[in-house]
Design an enzyme around this catalytic site. Structure first.
Site, PDB file in Angstrom:
ATOM      1  N   HIS A 373     -12.488 -20.966  21.212  1.00  0.00           N
ATOM      2  CA  HIS A 373     -13.122 -22.192  20.729  1.00  0.00           C
ATOM      3  C   HIS A 373     -14.471 -21.978  20.072  1.00  0.00           C
ATOM      4  CE1 HIS A 373     -10.517 -25.465  22.185  1.00  0.00           C
ATOM      5  NE2 HIS A 373     -10.130 -24.574  23.066  1.00  0.00           N
ATOM      6  N   LYS A 564     -22.219 -36.636  18.781  1.00  0.00           N
ATOM      7  CA  LYS A 564     -21.641 -35.389  19.266  1.00  0.00           C
ATOM      8  C   LYS A 564     -22.671 -34.766  20.201  1.00  0.00           C
ATOM      9  CE  LYS A 564     -21.274 -34.016  14.894  1.00  0.00           C
ATOM     10  NZ  LYS A 564     -20.000 -33.334  14.704  1.00  0.00           N
ATOM     11  N   ARG A 565     -22.299 -33.704  20.922  1.00  0.00           N
ATOM     12  CA  ARG A 565     -23.287 -33.034  21.753  1.00  0.00           C
ATOM     13  C   ARG A 565     -24.496 -32.644  20.906  1.00  0.00           C
ATOM     14  NH1 ARG A 565     -21.998 -31.889  27.218  1.00  0.00           N
ATOM     15  NH2 ARG A 565     -24.050 -30.929  27.146  1.00  0.00           N
ATOM     16  N   LYS A 570     -25.402 -27.969  15.358  1.00  0.00           N
ATOM     17  CA  LYS A 570     -24.832 -29.192  14.813  1.00  0.00           C
ATOM     18  C   LYS A 570     -25.830 -29.928  13.910  1.00  0.00           C
ATOM     19  CE  LYS A 570     -21.575 -29.933  18.661  1.00  0.00           C
ATOM     20  NZ  LYS A 570     -20.262 -30.254  18.052  1.00  0.00           N
ATOM     21  N   THR A 672     -13.684 -32.299  16.103  1.00  0.00           N
ATOM     22  CA  THR A 672     -12.607 -33.289  16.196  1.00  0.00           C
ATOM     23  C   THR A 672     -13.164 -34.691  15.966  1.00  0.00           C
ATOM     24  OG1 THR A 672     -12.898 -33.266  18.600  1.00  0.00           O
ATOM     25  CG2 THR A 672     -11.038 -32.017  17.692  1.00  0.00           C
ATOM     26  N   LYS A 676     -11.555 -38.182  13.992  1.00  0.00           N
ATOM     27  CA  LYS A 676     -11.500 -39.574  14.475  1.00  0.00           C
ATOM     28  C   LYS A 676     -12.113 -40.510  13.438  1.00  0.00           C
ATOM     29  CE  LYS A 676     -12.453 -37.648  18.994  1.00  0.00           C
ATOM     30  NZ  LYS A 676     -13.583 -37.347  19.910  1.00  0.00           N
TER      31      LYS A 676
END
Ligand SMILES: *Cc1c(COP(=O)(O)O)cnc(C)c1O
Length: 843
Positions: A373, A564-565, A570, A672, A676
């Protein structure tokens, strides 16, 4: 080892018994409310009504689950066990009602209680047994497996405390324990008769059997009991109900007994606590390694309990011959977290059932499959040999043996190359010797997959290059997906209804059909309906943001969202720099072409992640200054939504216009959240990273806002990275840095953001924030231009939803099944022929 076959007395009418008659649903609800729960006043709490409804639905799930297990037995199905330390399930009620097609019956039953399903749903706590994407993927996979009628069982841990609840104090993250079981968990059924003993500690003996063969024996261990709790997983309208088996740790009885007998009552109770600690709490670190002893205990606890469960069932059904075991079982390892299962299966086969090493290894390497992952080095799990030797002495011996035999192969493949052996060894030497769990997973598996095309290519070319040279055929890609049931049909009823009016409702089962929407993208009356649906969804989010943040969003503005986290890779920081840039433009009166925006950010930071917490504080301070400035309010509003979780996302993604997917290229394995948002008609602004690349390919470059450095350019950029120069050259960035450095967002908190500022200015910034700023701002200008033309934007929005077919986890799971698991779907013809399919999207 084999268990006595139990004498079974089958109650007539129950074993064969039909699936419960739906006409009794109303009566069952009343019975559970009045008798199971012993309530009489409806008004006292919707909580009891929720529990009564959950039990009513569970009855129906249990009936179907029994039928499903019968089919697995009758059809002698090959079966997959999905091993994961995380299952981020969210709420179960709405999903079960949808999948069992009970919406009408439930709403009519609830009328008697003067309430509706939406109100009742709010009484359910999220099952937050995961951190983020990895755990949510496992949950989407379970939905798809059941919907595709595939015999798959999930194995996980029943954490007493799931992902912490996040609240804000003065813009700082506060963590609160998530006591999600406090009011009971009506979906689960415990099965203490299937408990397993898990060994820890002790030491290893040798003994010689009657045939003169030598064996190893793990003795004087401190055993812990693993008690299973089964959660039913309904397929979509196909009467299949699979199982998620979650293990809870408990003290063994005799363990307590010896202590009690020795007169040390308190010590005995303390030991009990120690045993129960194992499944007490989820580790809240996303994409970072941990190294804590308790975490290793959790990993072995899950792996051992699950392997024993499958092996015990095997021995019950087939006796002690394991010749065909690999024809009937696959273990899919969700990241390296359960990779110790490789060594545990070897231990069970070699020690408990006395198989030869080579036979056991054959079986193990035909049943294990590993999903990687992440490429982030800080997330690659390593465990110190000394910890292993203390906690899992027999497992350590097995890892050493696996390694010795593997290194002999390496020596054959690269004769005389000692460096190669050191590089590929499962044991990292130099300093404290450490076990490389990813290497154990690769060596022990017949399949190794990445989770998006780019990610898999980077694995083969970088991190696992030598393994790829050794075993090219092990490696494969399975691009992630999300379930269209939860992430469109359930969370966005308004849009779902509109879609079904146009193309029928079969898309929920066969999501490839969503591409039929393409035909209507330039239909102006359809566009208007599409916009109306978005406004309704935006109003739901407006209410949530008002309630949680006290900030007024406005449905007429663009909803620009990043949830998101919180992690440096990110790049929430890049997003907030753009927000500051917009604010700077407003202050300078440079509002030409500026589209009014509501910017929403949300996400949890790992409690020990200093920078991530600083970024949360920065977002909150920037939001505060902007929201208080009357000059800004018609152009820009900013909010940080506390406690981002699955249920929040179910409100957020339907309301979003612009999806922020801005990670440094090569760092986000797949993502992911991006899928969505796309399903729900958001447009993406993103880098060429993870599944963003495949999203852009699917929808077309014209319907995607691209920016930033590409993965193959990163090394070169880093070699001559000079952020000070970039800031000097770009007046927009210079202005933003000036606002930050002048303390504009921390007037009463001097130096608060110094570390953030220095990170941006550092020539060693691994995330290249300053590098991508300019192209990000220019892509955001394109966004404004596109949004200003609402008809054009709406077309692109429709095209995004229409092109999202391949991002259904039904497609992903079909590929896992076809390429790795080789499962045969269970027969659903005697019940219902409408089982999810992804034929049209198979590549
Ligand atoms: C989908 C989801 C994630 C994953 O989001 P990414 O943007 O892919 O990191 C994390 N948390 C929750 C609650 C989700 O629903």
């Amino acid at each position: 080892m084999a268990k006595q076959v139990e004498q079974v007395c089958v109650v007539k009418g129950w074993q064969e018994g039909p699936v419960i008659d739906e006409s009794t649903l109303k009566d069952d609800l009343t019975r559970h409310f009045y008798y199971t729960l012993g309530r009489d006043k409806v008004g006292e709490s919707q909580l009891y009504l929720y529990h009564a409804l959950a039990l009513t639905i569970r009855d129906r799930l249990v009936a179907r689950c029994r039928e499903t297990n019968k089919k697995i037995k009758q059809q002698k199905s090959r079966k997959t066990s999905y091993l994961s330390l995380e299952f981020l399930m969210g709420r179960a009620l709405g999903n079960a009602v949808l999948n069992l097609d009970l919406e009408d019956q439930v709403s009519s039953a609830l009328q008697e209680y003067c309430t509706k399903i939406e109100t009742i749903e709010d009484a359910e706590h999220d099952a937050g047994l995961g951190n983020g994407g990895l755990g949510r993927l496992a949950a989407c996979f379970l939905d798809s497996c059941a919907s595709l009628a595939l015999p798959v069982i999930g194995y996980g841990i029943r954490y007493e405390y799931g992902m912490f609840n996040q609240s804000m104090s003065d813009g700082n993250q506060i963590e609160q324990p998530d006591n999600w079981l406090r009011e009971g968990h009506p979906w689960e059924l415990s099965a203490p008769e299937h408990s397993k003993r898990i060994k820890f500690g002790g030491y290893v003996n040798s003994y010689t059997d009657k045939q003169g063969r030598e064996h190893r024996q793990w003795v004087s261990s401190h055993d812990v009991l693993a008690v299973p709790y089964d959660v039913p997983i309904p397929g979509y309208k196909n009467n299949i109900v699979n199982t998620l088996r979650l293990w809870k740790s408990e003290a063994t009885d005799e363990f307590n007994l010896t202590e009690f007998n020795a007169g040390s009552y308190s010590e005995a109770v303390a030991q009990k606590n120690l045993a129960e600690q194992i499944t007490m709490v989820l580790y809240p670190n996303d994409s970072s390694e941990n190294g804590k002893e308790l975490r290793l205990r959790q990993q072995y606890f899950l792996s051992s309990a699950s392997i024993q469960d499958i092996v015990d069932q095997w021995v019950n059904d087939h006796g002690e011959s394991f010749t065909d075991f690999a024809d009937y079982h696959v273990f899919q390892l969700n990241d390296t977290h359960p990779s110790i299962a490789v060594a545990e299966l070897m231990r069970v086969l070699v020690d408990d059932y006395e198989l030869d090493w080579d036979d056991a290894w054959q079986i193990t390497t035909k049943t294990m499959a590993y999903t990687n992952h992440t490429l982030l080095p800080e997330a690659l799990e390593k465990w110190s040999v000394s910890l292993f030797s203390k906690l899992l002495p027999r497992i350590l011996e097995i890892v050493f043996e696996i390694n010795a035999r593997f290194l002999a192969d390496v020596a054959q493949h690269w004769p005389g190359d000692v460096d190669k052996q050191r590089e590929l060894s499962l044991i990292e030497e130099g300093g404290e010797p450490q076990i490389r769990m990813a290497y154990l997973a690769i060596v022990g598996s017949y399949s190794v997959n990445g989770v998006a095309a780019l990610h898999t290519e980077l694995l083969k070319a970088g991190l696992f290059k030598e393994f790829y040279a050794l075993w090219p055929n092990k490696f494969n890609n399975k691009t992630n997906g999300v379930t269209p049931r939860r992430w469109l049909a359930h969370c966005n009823p308004t849009l779902s209804e509109l879609i079904s009016e146009k193309i029928g409702s079969d898309w929920v089962r066969d999501f490839a059909q969503i591409n039929q929407l393409r035909r209507f993208y330039d239909d102006t009356s359809f566009q208007t309906q599409w916009q109306d649906a978005k406004v309704i969804n935006k109003q739901r989010l407006v209410d949530l943001v008002k309630e949680r943040c006290g900030v007024e969003f406005d449905v007429s503005m663009m909803f620009d969202v990043q949830v998101k986290r919180i992690h440096e890779y990110k790049r929430q920081l890049l997003n907030i720099l753009h927000v500051i840039h917009l604010y700077d433009r407003i202050r300078r009166g440079d509002t030409q072409g500026l589209v009014p925006r509501c910017v929403l950010l949300g996400g949890k930071a790992a409690p020990g992640y200093y920078m991530a917490k600083k970024i949360i504080k920065l977002i909150n301070n920037v939001a505060d200054v902007i929201n208080k400035d009357p000059l800004a309010s018609s152009y820009l509003r900013v909010a940080f939504l506390p406690n981002y979780n699955v249920t929040a996302m179910e409100v957020i993604c339907p309301a979003t216009d612009l999806s922020e997917q801005v990670s440094t290229a090569g760092k986000e394995a797949s993502g992911t959240g991006n899928m969505k948002f796309m399903m729900n008609g958001a447009l993406t602004i993103g880098t060429l990273d993870g599944a963003n690349i495949e999203i852009r390919d699917a929808v077309g470059a014209d319907n995607f806002f691209l920016f930033g450095a590409e993965a193959h350019q990163i090394d070169d950029i880093k070699s001559r990275y000079n952020p000070a120069h970039l800031i000097e050259q770009n007046s927009d960035l210079a202005n933003v840095m000036h606002l930050l450095e002048s303390g504009h967002f921390n007037l009463f908190e001097p130096c608060l953001f110094d570390d953030v500022i220095n990170a941006i200015k550092s020539p060693h910034d691994p995330w290249l924030v300053a590098h991508d700023f300019e192209s990000y701002v220019s892509a955001q200008k394109q966004v404004d231009k596109a949004y200003a033309d609402q008809a054009y934007w709406t077309q692109m929005s429709i095209l995004n939803t229409a092109a999202s077919g391949i991002f259904s986890s039904d497609r992903t799971i079909s590929q896992y099944s076809d390429d790795i698991w080789h499962l045969t779907p269970l027969n659903t013809s005697d019940t219902d022929s409408t089982t999810a399919t992804s034929k049209a999207t198979k590549s």
